[in-house]
Design a protein around this motif. Structure first.
Motif, PDB file in Angstrom:
ATOM      1  N   VAL A 148       2.916   1.041  -0.928  1.00  0.00           N
ATOM      2  CA  VAL A 148       1.851   2.119  -0.187  1.00  0.00           C
ATOM      3  C   VAL A 148       0.817   1.576  -0.760  1.00  0.00           C
ATOM      4  O   VAL A 148      -0.776   2.160   0.078  1.00  0.00           O
ATOM      5  N   ILE A 149      -0.230   1.301  -0.859  1.00  0.00           N
ATOM      6  CA  ILE A 149      -1.268   0.475  -1.356  1.00  0.00           C
ATOM      7  C   ILE A 149      -1.321  -0.890  -0.214  1.00  0.00           C
ATOM      8  O   ILE A 149      -2.228  -0.660   0.311  1.00  0.00           O
ATOM      9  N   GLY A 150      -0.616  -1.512   0.081  1.00  0.00           N
ATOM     10  CA  GLY A 150      -1.060  -3.204   0.836  1.00  0.00           C
ATOM     11  C   GLY A 150      -0.805  -2.904   2.659  1.00  0.00           C
ATOM     12  O   GLY A 150      -1.855  -3.129   3.120  1.00  0.00           O
ATOM     13  N   PHE A 151       0.217  -2.080   2.199  1.00  0.00           N
ATOM     14  CA  PHE A 151       0.677  -1.905   4.142  1.00  0.00           C
ATOM     15  C   PHE A 151      -0.007  -1.122   5.241  1.00  0.00           C
ATOM     16  O   PHE A 151      -1.308  -1.202   5.977  1.00  0.00           O
ATOM     17  N   PRO A 152      -1.352  -0.234   3.498  1.00  0.00           N
ATOM     18  CA  PRO A 152      -2.020   0.166   5.288  1.00  0.00           C
ATOM     19  C   PRO A 152      -3.568  -0.188   5.199  1.00  0.00           C
ATOM     20  O   PRO A 152      -3.733   0.273   6.048  1.00  0.00           O
ATOM     21  N   VAL A 153      -4.177  -1.083   3.816  1.00  0.00           N
ATOM     22  CA  VAL A 153      -4.896  -2.227   3.963  1.00  0.00           C
ATOM     23  C   VAL A 153      -4.964  -2.687   4.660  1.00  0.00           C
ATOM     24  O   VAL A 153      -5.885  -3.026   6.050  1.00  0.00           O
ATOM     25  N   VAL A 154      -3.673  -3.785   5.372  1.00  0.00           N
ATOM     26  CA  VAL A 154      -3.734  -4.736   5.838  1.00  0.00           C
ATOM     27  C   VAL A 154      -3.894  -3.917   7.621  1.00  0.00           C
ATOM     28  O   VAL A 154      -4.371  -4.411   8.881  1.00  0.00           O
ATOM     29  N   GLY A 155      -2.499  -2.796   7.954  1.00  0.00           N
ATOM     30  CA  GLY A 155      -2.551  -1.744   8.922  1.00  0.00           C
ATOM     31  C   GLY A 155      -4.746  -1.308   9.428  1.00  0.00           C
ATOM     32  O   GLY A 155      -4.725  -1.586  10.572  1.00  0.00           O
ATOM     33  N   PHE A 156      -5.201  -1.023   8.027  1.00  0.00           N
ATOM     34  CA  PHE A 156      -6.394  -0.612   8.646  1.00  0.00           C
ATOM     35  C   PHE A 156      -6.781  -1.928   9.254  1.00  0.00           C
ATOM     36  O   PHE A 156      -8.016  -2.283   9.976  1.00  0.00           O
ATOM     37  N   MET A 158       6.835  -0.019   8.195  1.00  0.00           N
ATOM     38  CA  MET A 158       6.136   1.195   9.605  1.00  0.00           C
ATOM     39  C   MET A 158       4.996   1.913   8.766  1.00  0.00           C
ATOM     40  O   MET A 158       3.611   1.930  10.100  1.00  0.00           O
ATOM     41  N   ALA A 159       5.286   2.800   8.133  1.00  0.00           N
ATOM     42  CA  ALA A 159       4.929   4.089   8.300  1.00  0.00           C
ATOM     43  C   ALA A 159       3.184   3.925   7.805  1.00  0.00           C
ATOM     44  O   ALA A 159       2.756   4.502   8.453  1.00  0.00           O
ATOM     45  N   CYS A 160       3.292   3.305   6.257  1.00  0.00           N
ATOM     46  CA  CYS A 160       1.774   2.726   6.074  1.00  0.00           C
ATOM     47  C   CYS A 160       1.476   1.909   6.626  1.00  0.00           C
ATOM     48  O   CYS A 160       0.242   2.307   6.813  1.00  0.00           O
ATOM     49  N   LEU A 161       1.913   0.799   7.327  1.00  0.00           N
ATOM     50  CA  LEU A 161       1.196   0.184   8.748  1.00  0.00           C
ATOM     51  C   LEU A 161       0.529   0.760   9.125  1.00  0.00           C
ATOM     52  O   LEU A 161      -0.815   1.395   9.781  1.00  0.00           O
ATOM     53  N   SER A 162       1.329   2.205   9.833  1.00  0.00           N
ATOM     54  CA  SER A 162       0.674   2.741  11.247  1.00  0.00           C
ATOM     55  C   SER A 162      -0.376   3.753  10.632  1.00  0.00           C
ATOM     56  O   SER A 162      -1.629   4.235  10.944  1.00  0.00           O
ATOM     57  N   VAL A 198      17.344  -2.048   2.964  1.00  0.00           N
ATOM     58  CA  VAL A 198      16.076  -2.679   4.134  1.00  0.00           C
ATOM     59  C   VAL A 198      15.618  -1.793   5.085  1.00  0.00           C
ATOM     60  O   VAL A 198      14.873  -1.772   5.095  1.00  0.00           O
ATOM     61  N   GLY A 199      16.866  -0.756   5.627  1.00  0.00           N
ATOM     62  CA  GLY A 199      16.134   0.140   6.830  1.00  0.00           C
ATOM     63  C   GLY A 199      14.928   0.358   6.356  1.00  0.00           C
ATOM     64  O   GLY A 199      14.820   0.714   6.190  1.00  0.00           O
ATOM     65  N   ALA A 200      15.409   1.172   5.134  1.00  0.00           N
ATOM     66  CA  ALA A 200      14.741   2.693   4.685  1.00  0.00           C
ATOM     67  C   ALA A 200      13.319   1.937   3.613  1.00  0.00           C
ATOM     68  O   ALA A 200      12.063   1.829   4.083  1.00  0.00           O
ATOM     69  N   MET A 201      13.439   0.010   3.719  1.00  0.00           N
ATOM     70  CA  MET A 201      11.890   0.025   3.331  1.00  0.00           C
ATOM     71  C   MET A 201      11.189  -0.093   4.198  1.00  0.00           C
ATOM     72  O   MET A 201      10.300  -0.315   4.172  1.00  0.00           O
ATOM     73  N   LEU A 202      11.856  -0.961   5.202  1.00  0.00           N
ATOM     74  CA  LEU A 202      11.234  -1.267   6.910  1.00  0.00           C
ATOM     75  C   LEU A 202      10.896   0.028   7.320  1.00  0.00           C
ATOM     76  O   LEU A 202       9.446   0.130   7.713  1.00  0.00           O
ATOM     77  N   LEU A 203      11.058   1.490   6.836  1.00  0.00           N
ATOM     78  CA  LEU A 203      10.895   2.229   8.050  1.00  0.00           C
ATOM     79  C   LEU A 203       9.610   2.557   7.147  1.00  0.00           C
ATOM     80  O   LEU A 203       8.060   3.224   7.343  1.00  0.00           O
ATOM     81  N   TRP A 204       9.699   2.331   4.862  1.00  0.00           N
ATOM     82  CA  TRP A 204       7.971   2.663   4.502  1.00  0.00           C
ATOM     83  C   TRP A 204       7.488   1.801   5.033  1.00  0.00           C
ATOM     84  O   TRP A 204       5.470   2.346   5.342  1.00  0.00           O
TER      85      TRP A 204
END
Length: 403
Positions: free
Chosen positions: A179-187, A72-76, A64-70
């Motif tokens: 990797v695709i979804g979170f950067p889009v939402v973050g953008f 947050m990184a993609c969202l950021s 869980v921790g590793a996936m949440l870090l990924w």
């Protein structure tokens, strides 16, 4: 029960804070919050769904921790790019303000300033960097679409490795969606929140800057009749001068010191021009008194510049320092004020003597004696230099010595 009381108190505080705003500000803020609420309605479900899926996938793989870090990184990353694309540009829809009323120009007594339009603000380096980076990002993305696809696949495999040392196709599929979804939402979050919040913040900051100019122009556009004193009468700030100075201080841009000092420097140059161009007489004295009255209105806002003004080579700026001490006396400058009695022209010396006269009735005996000693020394120096006593000075000096 205690937690309930705390929550109720918190809610009441928020309601009180909301109701304390002015009606116009409340209306503007309500519109802003309505827009943000609509964006939240569209984006927050996506974020909750995404993080819920990340937690579920990570929990099944004990990661869980590793996936949440990924996540947050993609969202950021996406939010940062959205922020760069969303920074408002200067100059769009700008209405030029009246240059004649700019306090940094020669005439600070002109009419009201026209504020900038609702979308304009002064340019910043951050905008230039944003413009440069966004063009590079778009250009490189169009040219390197194939390479971007390969990079996404590579990053997806790295994210999938957080689930299992040897990721399955399901792991890679989930990681690719992350990797695709979170950067889009973050953008979308970075872009929309930047536009909705920072745009309004920049406009409010810009309007505050022009509000300062408007207030200065309005206050300096007229001279109070009771602020021009007759010979022998101390030049004491009037109640009108003090109210005007307080209004200007209230809107003074303390984060822009050069702009704060500019209108006072304009008045200082005007004093020097009047003194040099007009012949000695009542007309010149009246004109210089009007300039001194305008300086009084700027005195409280420019008081932090007193050390700079007292050491200035400009006679006008030294007069401004004397006027500031009339409005906001500082005992550290008693000797400096007394020295104006022989180092400066008669008008500035008269203003300095007036500041000391006004101080005498409200100080203790040690400071009173210090003022008398400084004035006596200054008058002796004046006598040694063979300088005659200007008209009206005898009354002011008598008031100081008799206090």
């Amino acid at each position: 029960m205690a937690m309930k009381e705390v929550l109720q108190s918190w809610l009441e505080s928020i309601k009180s804070l909301w109701s304390s705003n002015a009606a116009s500000s409340v209306e503007v803020n309500r519109r802003d919050f309505d827009d943000i609420r609509k964006v939240n309605t569209a984006l927050l479900p996506l974020l909750f769904l995404g993080f819920g899926a990340v937690i579920w996938v990570g929990w099944r793989a004990s990661a869980v921790g590793a996936m949440l870090l990924w996540a947050m990184a993609c969202l950021s990353v996406g939010a940062t790019v959205g922020f760069l694309f969303g920074i408002p540009r200067s100059g769009a829809g700008v209405t030029r303000h009246n240059a004649a009323s700019d306090p940094a120009r020669h005439d600070v007594k002109a009419g009201p300033v026209e504020t900038e339009g609702d979308t304009g603000r002064p340019n910043t380096n951050l905008e230039e960097v944003s413009d440069w980076l966004t063009k590079i990002l778009v250009g490189l993305s169009l040219v390197n679409l194939k390479a971007i696809e390969e990079r996404v696949v590579l990053v997806s495999h790295k994210a999938a490795a957080a689930l299992h040392a040897t990721p399955t196709s399901v792991d890679v599929s989930a990681a690719t969606a992350l990797v695709i979804g979170f950067p889009v939402v973050g953008f979308l979050c970075g872009y929309l929140y930047t536009r909705l919040f920072l745009q309004g913040a920049f406009i409010r900051s810009n309007n505050q800057m022009f509000k300062w100019r408007e207030v200065v122009a309005a206050e300096l556009s007229h001279v109070s009749p009771d602020s021009v004193n007759a010979s022998g009468v101390p030049s004491v700030p009037s109640s009108t001068d003090r109210r005007a100075a307080e209004r200007i201080l209230l809107v003074a841009p303390t984060d822009r010191p050069n702009e704060l000092l500019a209108p006072l420097q304009v008045l200082a140059r005007e004093y020097e021009t009047v003194r040099g161009a007009m012949p000695s007489g009542d007309a010149r004295t009246l004109k210089m008194s009007e300039i001194a009255s305008s300086m009084k209105k700027l005195a409280l806002a420019t008081a932090p510049f007193l050390p700079q003004l007292t050491q200035s080579a400009s006679p006008g700026e030294r007069l401004a320092a004397v006027i500031i001490l009339q409005m906001k006396f500082d005992p550290n400058y008693i000797e400096w004020l007394a020295n104006r009695l022989y180092e400066e022209p008669a008008f500035t010396g008269y203003q300095a003597a007036s500041a000391l006269v006004a101080r005498m009735p409200i100080v203790g005996e040690p400071e009173r004696q210090r003022i008398k000693t400084a004035v006596a020394a200054a008058m002796k120096k004046r006598s040694d230099l063979g300088l005659e006593l200007p008209e009206g000075w005898d009354k002011l000096l008598a008031q100081i010595m008799a206090a």
